[in-house]
Design a protein around this motif. Structure first.
Motif, PDB file in Angstrom:
ATOM      1  N   LYS A   1     -32.748  16.435  44.788  1.00 22.85           N
ATOM      2  CA  LYS A   1     -33.202  17.822  44.747  1.00 22.85           C
ATOM      3  C   LYS A   1     -32.133  18.767  45.250  1.00 22.85           C
ATOM      4  N   LEU A   2     -31.510  18.457  46.396  1.00 25.36           N
ATOM      5  CA  LEU A   2     -30.490  19.343  46.948  1.00 25.36           C
ATOM      6  C   LEU A   2     -29.252  19.367  46.050  1.00 25.36           C
ATOM      7  N   GLU A   3     -28.879  18.217  45.535  1.00 24.58           N
ATOM      8  CA  GLU A   3     -27.688  18.132  44.690  1.00 24.58           C
ATOM      9  C   GLU A   3     -27.850  18.917  43.397  1.00 24.58           C
ATOM     10  N   SER A   4     -29.087  18.985  42.897  1.00 24.36           N
ATOM     11  CA  SER A   4     -29.326  19.641  41.603  1.00 24.36           C
ATOM     12  C   SER A   4     -29.587  21.138  41.721  1.00 24.36           C
ATOM     13  N   MET A   5     -29.744  21.646  42.934  1.00 22.97           N
ATOM     14  CA  MET A   5     -29.969  23.080  43.099  1.00 22.97           C
ATOM     15  C   MET A   5     -28.759  23.881  42.638  1.00 22.97           C
ATOM     16  N   ASN A   6     -29.002  25.053  42.058  1.00 28.89           N
ATOM     17  CA  ASN A   6     -27.899  25.947  41.748  1.00 28.89           C
ATOM     18  C   ASN A   6     -27.155  26.302  43.030  1.00 28.89           C
ATOM     19  N   SER A   7     -25.851  26.297  42.949  1.00 29.18           N
ATOM     20  CA  SER A   7     -25.051  26.603  44.127  1.00 29.18           C
ATOM     21  C   SER A   7     -25.275  28.040  44.566  1.00 29.18           C
ATOM     22  N   LEU A   8     -25.397  28.227  45.868  1.00 32.99           N
ATOM     23  CA  LEU A   8     -25.511  29.579  46.409  1.00 32.99           C
ATOM     24  C   LEU A   8     -24.229  30.379  46.209  1.00 32.99           C
ATOM     25  N   SER A   9     -23.158  29.705  45.833  1.00 33.40           N
ATOM     26  CA  SER A   9     -21.914  30.429  45.546  1.00 33.40           C
ATOM     27  C   SER A   9     -22.087  31.387  44.376  1.00 33.40           C
ATOM     28  N   GLU A  10     -23.117  31.179  43.546  1.00 31.62           N
ATOM     29  CA  GLU A  10     -23.383  32.090  42.434  1.00 31.62           C
ATOM     30  C   GLU A  10     -23.708  33.500  42.914  1.00 31.62           C
ATOM     31  N   LEU A  11     -24.092  33.614  44.193  1.00 31.17           N
ATOM     32  CA  LEU A  11     -24.427  34.918  44.762  1.00 31.17           C
ATOM     33  C   LEU A  11     -23.204  35.636  45.338  1.00 31.17           C
ATOM     34  N   LEU A  12     -22.080  34.948  45.429  1.00 30.34           N
ATOM     35  CA  LEU A  12     -20.897  35.557  46.020  1.00 30.34           C
ATOM     36  C   LEU A  12     -20.215  36.488  45.024  1.00 30.34           C
ATOM     37  N   PRO A  13     -19.538  37.517  45.523  1.00 32.38           N
ATOM     38  CA  PRO A  13     -18.945  38.525  44.638  1.00 32.38           C
ATOM     39  C   PRO A  13     -17.968  37.924  43.627  1.00 32.38           C
ATOM     40  N   SER A  14     -18.010  38.416  42.420  1.00 31.60           N
ATOM     41  CA  SER A  14     -17.156  37.890  41.354  1.00 31.60           C
ATOM     42  C   SER A  14     -15.676  38.083  41.647  1.00 31.60           C
ATOM     43  N   GLU A  15     -15.344  39.104  42.442  1.00 32.70           N
ATOM     44  CA  GLU A  15     -13.933  39.354  42.726  1.00 32.70           C
ATOM     45  C   GLU A  15     -13.287  38.250  43.559  1.00 32.70           C
ATOM     46  N   LEU A  16     -14.092  37.364  44.123  1.00 33.63           N
ATOM     47  CA  LEU A  16     -13.534  36.220  44.831  1.00 33.63           C
ATOM     48  C   LEU A  16     -12.853  35.239  43.873  1.00 33.63           C
ATOM     49  N   GLU A  17     -13.311  35.224  42.612  1.00 35.31           N
ATOM     50  CA  GLU A  17     -12.754  34.319  41.596  1.00 35.31           C
ATOM     51  C   GLU A  17     -12.660  32.894  42.146  1.00 35.31           C
ATOM     52  N   LEU A  18     -13.803  32.364  42.557  1.00 36.39           N
ATOM     53  CA  LEU A  18     -13.852  31.056  43.205  1.00 36.39           C
ATOM     54  C   LEU A  18     -13.564  29.933  42.218  1.00 36.39           C
ATOM     55  N   THR A  19     -12.791  28.962  42.698  1.00 35.23           N
ATOM     56  CA  THR A  19     -12.551  27.728  41.953  1.00 35.23           C
ATOM     57  C   THR A  19     -13.096  26.566  42.773  1.00 35.23           C
ATOM     58  N   PRO A  20     -14.033  25.781  42.238  1.00 33.91           N
ATOM     59  CA  PRO A  20     -14.598  24.666  43.016  1.00 33.91           C
ATOM     60  C   PRO A  20     -13.538  23.624  43.363  1.00 33.91           C
ATOM     61  N   LEU A  21     -13.555  23.167  44.617  1.00 30.86           N
ATOM     62  CA  LEU A  21     -12.638  22.142  45.093  1.00 30.86           C
ATOM     63  C   LEU A  21     -13.361  20.873  45.513  1.00 30.86           C
ATOM     64  N   PHE A  22     -14.586  21.010  46.011  1.00 30.83           N
ATOM     65  CA  PHE A  22     -15.261  19.869  46.639  1.00 30.83           C
ATOM     66  C   PHE A  22     -16.749  20.171  46.635  1.00 30.83           C
ATOM     67  N   ASP A  23     -17.565  19.168  46.314  1.00 36.82           N
ATOM     68  CA  ASP A  23     -19.022  19.352  46.312  1.00 36.82           C
ATOM     69  C   ASP A  23     -19.668  17.990  46.530  1.00 36.82           C
ATOM     70  N   ARG A  24     -20.183  17.750  47.736  1.00 38.21           N
ATOM     71  CA  ARG A  24     -20.808  16.467  48.070  1.00 38.21           C
ATOM     72  C   ARG A  24     -22.165  16.700  48.717  1.00 38.21           C
ATOM     73  N   THR A  25     -23.132  15.940  48.290  1.00 37.54           N
ATOM     74  CA  THR A  25     -24.463  15.949  48.894  1.00 37.54           C
ATOM     75  C   THR A  25     -24.747  14.555  49.422  1.00 37.54           C
ATOM     76  N   ASN A  26     -25.132  14.470  50.695  1.00 34.57           N
ATOM     77  CA  ASN A  26     -25.287  13.161  51.342  1.00 34.57           C
ATOM     78  C   ASN A  26     -26.435  13.152  52.340  1.00 34.57           C
ATOM     79  N   PRO A  27     -26.969  11.972  52.618  1.00 30.26           N
ATOM     80  CA  PRO A  27     -27.873  11.855  53.764  1.00 30.26           C
ATOM     81  C   PRO A  27     -27.108  12.093  55.059  1.00 30.26           C
ATOM     82  N   ILE A  28     -27.816  12.555  56.062  1.00 29.91           N
ATOM     83  CA  ILE A  28     -27.224  12.743  57.389  1.00 29.91           C
ATOM     84  C   ILE A  28     -27.409  11.448  58.165  1.00 29.91           C
ATOM     85  N   LEU A  29     -26.311  10.743  58.364  1.00 31.80           N
ATOM     86  CA  LEU A  29     -26.353   9.478  59.091  1.00 31.80           C
ATOM     87  C   LEU A  29     -26.670   9.707  60.569  1.00 31.80           C
ATOM     88  N   ALA A  30     -26.059  10.763  61.141  1.00 30.83           N
ATOM     89  CA  ALA A  30     -26.246  11.029  62.573  1.00 30.83           C
ATOM     90  C   ALA A  30     -26.137  12.517  62.842  1.00 30.83           C
TER      91      ALA A  30
END
Length: 259
Positions: A200-229
């Protein structure tokens, strides 16, 4: 004991620290969970640490364990102290600095300024899975721009039912990052509940879609994981639990003597 001193609402944190890396194949999950619990006791005493999430992942091809940390700190000075301590002073094996251990492979770590952070649900009961996204940008006024957009991003995170959200930036590295945390629904089947929460969390639309377009963001890393500790210094100081393992079961819990 209970988890103490972590309230919902705005988080008073100026800075954050993240790390991501695979570990060598000789380190098995039960070794990793026991190692971090013992070593935490020399690390979460550093000034200003609010808490840490330790994610756990698996390489999809080799099956190797992958981990790291998402930490919040009260001040930029204290996060820099933590980075210096772990890089230049801390040794668990003679003459081997912490980040130079041979079984830590290709460590990526960053210091961040926090534009905003908010817990919507209790850390003690509702923080089970974590997503970490990094983006590159060429914008040179990240502080001002992200603090303006933070309320919109925070409110959308609440609408999506998330447990926590952090918006961060590193002006020198020209990067923006987002941490989102979610809860699992407990139906009595720990493995199935965990898989559903991750999906569910991995499939959610990224909140980065709300950031201003002038940032011209390029994705570098995207990981969804259980919290071990979770490392919980504020709780430990108050006489509560010093750490927690919110996804155990199905993940392993420490078998070492409790602190």
């Amino acid at each position: 004991m209970a988890i103490l001193n972590y309230e919902t609402g705005p988080i008073q944190a100026e800075a954050a620290f993240t790390s991501d890396f695979p570990v060598a194949n000789e380190i098995k999950m039960h070794d990793l969970v026991n190692m971090q619990e013992i070593e935490r006791r020399s690390m979460d005493v550093r000034p200003g640490m609010r808490h840490k999430y330790m994610p756990l992942g698996f390489d999809r091809f080799s099956g190797a364990l992958w981990t790291g940390g998402r930490y919040l700190f009260d001040t930029c000075e204290n996060v820099k102290d933590y980075e210096h301590f772990t890089s230049e002073e801390l040794e668990f094996e003679p003459n081997v600095k912490f980040w130079s251990r041979p079984f830590f492979l290709n460590v990526q770590r960053y210091i961040w300024r926090v534009a905003g952070a908010h817990d919507f649900k209790p850390l003690a009961t509702s923080h089970h899975v974590v997503r970490f996204e990094r983006f590159s940008t060429q914008h040179d006024q990240l502080d001002q721009l992200l603090k303006v957009v933070w309320p919109t991003l925070r409110d959308q995170a609440q609408v999506q039912g998330l447990s926590s959200v952090w918006l961060m930036f590193n002006q020198d590295e020209k990067q923006v990052s987002i941490v989102t945390v979610a809860a699992k629904v407990d139906t009595g089947n720990a493995a199935e509940d965990s898989i559903k929460a991750l999906a569910k969390l991995e499939s959610m639309n990224s909140l980065s879609e709300l950031l201003p377009s002038e940032l011209e963001l390029t994705p570098l890393f995207d990981r969804t994981n259980p919290i071990l500790a979770q490392w919980l210094p504020l709780s430990r100081v108050a006489g509560g639990e010093p750490s927690a393992h919110p996804m155990s079961p199905p993940l392993a819990a420490p078998t070492v003597e409790p602190q």
